[in-house]
Design an enzyme around this catalytic site. Sequence first.
Site, mmCIF file in Angstrom:
data_model
loop_
_atom_site.group_PDB
_atom_site.id
_atom_site.type_symbol
_atom_site.label_atom_id
_atom_site.label_comp_id
_atom_site.label_asym_id
_atom_site.label_seq_id
_atom_site.Cartn_x
_atom_site.Cartn_y
_atom_site.Cartn_z
ATOM 1 N N SER A 1 -36.391 9.856 7.077
ATOM 2 C CA SER A 1 -35.764 10.697 6.055
ATOM 3 C C SER A 1 -36.680 11.871 5.729
ATOM 4 O O SER A 1 -37.897 11.787 5.907
ATOM 5 C CB SER A 1 -35.542 9.881 4.779
ATOM 6 O OG SER A 1 -34.994 10.706 3.778
ATOM 7 N N TYR B 1 -35.713 3.579 -2.283
ATOM 8 C CA TYR B 1 -35.376 4.172 -0.980
ATOM 9 C C TYR B 1 -36.597 4.855 -0.375
ATOM 10 O O TYR B 1 -36.906 4.663 0.806
ATOM 11 C CB TYR B 1 -34.226 5.164 -1.134
ATOM 12 C CG TYR B 1 -33.790 5.792 0.166
ATOM 13 C CD1 TYR B 1 -33.220 5.020 1.179
ATOM 14 C CD2 TYR B 1 -33.961 7.157 0.400
ATOM 15 C CE1 TYR B 1 -32.818 5.595 2.378
ATOM 16 C CE2 TYR B 1 -33.562 7.734 1.600
ATOM 17 C CZ TYR B 1 -32.992 6.949 2.583
ATOM 18 O OH TYR B 1 -32.610 7.517 3.769
HETATM 19 O O1 NJP Z 1 -25.545 6.118 7.162
HETATM 20 P P1 NJP Z 1 -24.180 5.331 7.435
HETATM 21 P P2 NJP Z 1 -26.283 7.253 8.007
HETATM 22 N N1 NJP Z 1 -28.093 -4.148 10.849
HETATM 23 O O2 NJP Z 1 -24.016 4.447 6.250
HETATM 24 C C1 NJP Z 1 -25.862 0.393 10.150
HETATM 25 C C2 NJP Z 1 -31.003 7.928 7.322
HETATM 26 N N2 NJP Z 1 -30.776 9.072 6.434
HETATM 27 O O3 NJP Z 1 -25.682 7.424 9.324
HETATM 28 O O4 NJP Z 1 -24.085 -2.720 10.178
HETATM 29 C C3 NJP Z 1 -27.605 -3.266 11.739
HETATM 30 O O5 NJP Z 1 -23.086 6.273 7.772
HETATM 31 C C4 NJP Z 1 -24.395 0.564 9.770
HETATM 32 O O6 NJP Z 1 -23.543 -0.315 10.486
HETATM 33 P P3 NJP Z 1 -23.011 -1.741 9.891
HETATM 34 C C5 NJP Z 1 -30.664 6.594 6.700
HETATM 35 O O7 NJP Z 1 -31.683 6.123 5.856
HETATM 36 C C6 NJP Z 1 -29.515 9.447 6.092
HETATM 37 O O8 NJP Z 1 -26.414 8.442 7.128
HETATM 38 O O9 NJP Z 1 -21.769 -1.988 10.704
HETATM 39 N N3 NJP Z 1 -27.060 -2.091 11.406
HETATM 40 C C7 NJP Z 1 -24.159 1.986 10.249
HETATM 41 O O10 NJP Z 1 -23.881 1.999 11.633
HETATM 42 C C8 NJP Z 1 -30.503 5.738 7.942
HETATM 43 O O11 NJP Z 1 -31.734 5.219 8.373
HETATM 44 C C9 NJP Z 1 -29.339 10.523 5.216
HETATM 45 O O12 NJP Z 1 -22.766 -1.530 8.430
HETATM 46 C C10 NJP Z 1 -27.005 -1.799 10.092
HETATM 47 C C11 NJP Z 1 -25.502 2.673 9.963
HETATM 48 O O13 NJP Z 1 -26.481 1.637 9.840
HETATM 49 C C12 NJP Z 1 -29.973 6.714 8.988
HETATM 50 O O14 NJP Z 1 -30.181 8.023 8.460
HETATM 51 C C13 NJP Z 1 -30.439 11.207 4.724
HETATM 52 C C14 NJP Z 1 -27.506 -2.648 9.110
HETATM 53 C C15 NJP Z 1 -25.482 3.458 8.666
HETATM 54 O O15 NJP Z 1 -24.492 4.454 8.733
HETATM 55 C C16 NJP Z 1 -28.500 6.561 9.308
HETATM 56 O O16 NJP Z 1 -27.739 6.603 8.106
HETATM 57 C C17 NJP Z 1 -31.694 10.806 5.100
HETATM 58 C C18 NJP Z 1 -28.057 -3.870 9.536
HETATM 59 N N4 NJP Z 1 -28.541 -4.780 8.653
HETATM 60 C C19 NJP Z 1 -31.846 9.737 5.958
HETATM 61 N N5 NJP Z 1 -27.299 -2.064 7.898
HETATM 62 C C20 NJP Z 1 -27.991 11.001 4.765
HETATM 63 N N6 NJP Z 1 -26.877 10.463 5.314
HETATM 64 O O17 NJP Z 1 -27.925 11.904 3.891
HETATM 65 C C21 NJP Z 1 -26.700 -0.887 8.123
HETATM 66 O O18 NJP Z 1 -32.736 11.467 4.586
HETATM 67 N N7 NJP Z 1 -26.512 -0.722 9.446
#
Ligand code: NJP
Length: 235
Positions: free
Chosen positions: A136, A149
């Site tokens: 991030s 976070y």
């Molecule tokens: O979030 P989202 P992003 N095991 O909610 C998966 C960082 N970031 O794409 O498991 C395996 O649309 C979940 O899949 P599911 C952020 O910290 C973002 O924005 O099916 N997978 C989904 O595919 C993160 O590290 C912003 O629920 C797990 C994905 O993660 C990364 O970007 C800003 C899981 C999340 O998709 C991707 O986030 C920033 C588990 N236990 C950093 N838990 C921003 N969006 O503004 C969740 O600074 N997932």
Amino acid sequence: MKGQTGPALQGRVIAVTGASKGIGLSIAQLLTAHGAQVIGGARDVGGGKVPGAEFCSLDVTDEASVDAFAARCRAAGADALVNNAGVGTFKPVEEITPEDYRRVMDTNVLGTLLTTRALIGHFRNRGGGQVVNVTSDVSARTFATGALYTASKYAQRAVTQALAHEGHAYGLRVTEVRPGMVDTFFGDTRQGEDYKAAWLRPGDVAGAVLYALSAPAHVRIDEILLHPVVQDVAY
Ligand code: NJP
């Protein structure tokens, strides 16, 4: 130029966590479009259909689930891992519960450790590889309601940098990608809401991941920090 034939990632096998939606899905789409074989993992992979990508059930907080995912990646000859899975909860310090702590730290920090640990020996045996951690913009600064976070993202940054030191001797290349605000489902929000119209698109972050993964073999991209123009300038 010698070696410049075909797509940039032809012949590469790349594991991507959190690949079911948001940034991770976009990474899977962009990497396959550039010739990679992608193995994507998430807890709910029901909707995952990307030509050239295979989706596997993965909970990065669960050791057995990670080990099964890593076994598939090793069998496929993975040469890179993108740790992208992540969650966020934003509350003042006085409201953070142990449950919040476990959910965020287990996913963002333990998850990164478990997936990396499960593949690192394989990369060492291959004589190198790449790990790209999507952390991030706030992996090195914080703000009100950001305690939990940002603690997780500072920790993920520390893991990233320690891994880079550990892997240097055998040719491991480690990259931290630090996106600012991205229009995804992050933090239990919806993608495409009006207030996110000027934010980064998932494809912008995927482009940064592609840049790191397609760098020439003698180049290591240590860190990429990217923000939407509307976000304050900060480092
Ligand atoms: O979030 P989202 P992003 N095991 O909610 C998966 C960082 N970031 O794409 O498991 C395996 O649309 C979940 O899949 P599911 C952020 O910290 C973002 O924005 O099916 N997978 C989904 O595919 C993160 O590290 C912003 O629920 C797990 C994905 O993660 C990364 O970007 C800003 C899981 C999340 O998709 C991707 O986030 C920033 C588990 N236990 C950093 N838990 C921003 N969006 O503004 C969740 O600074 N997932």
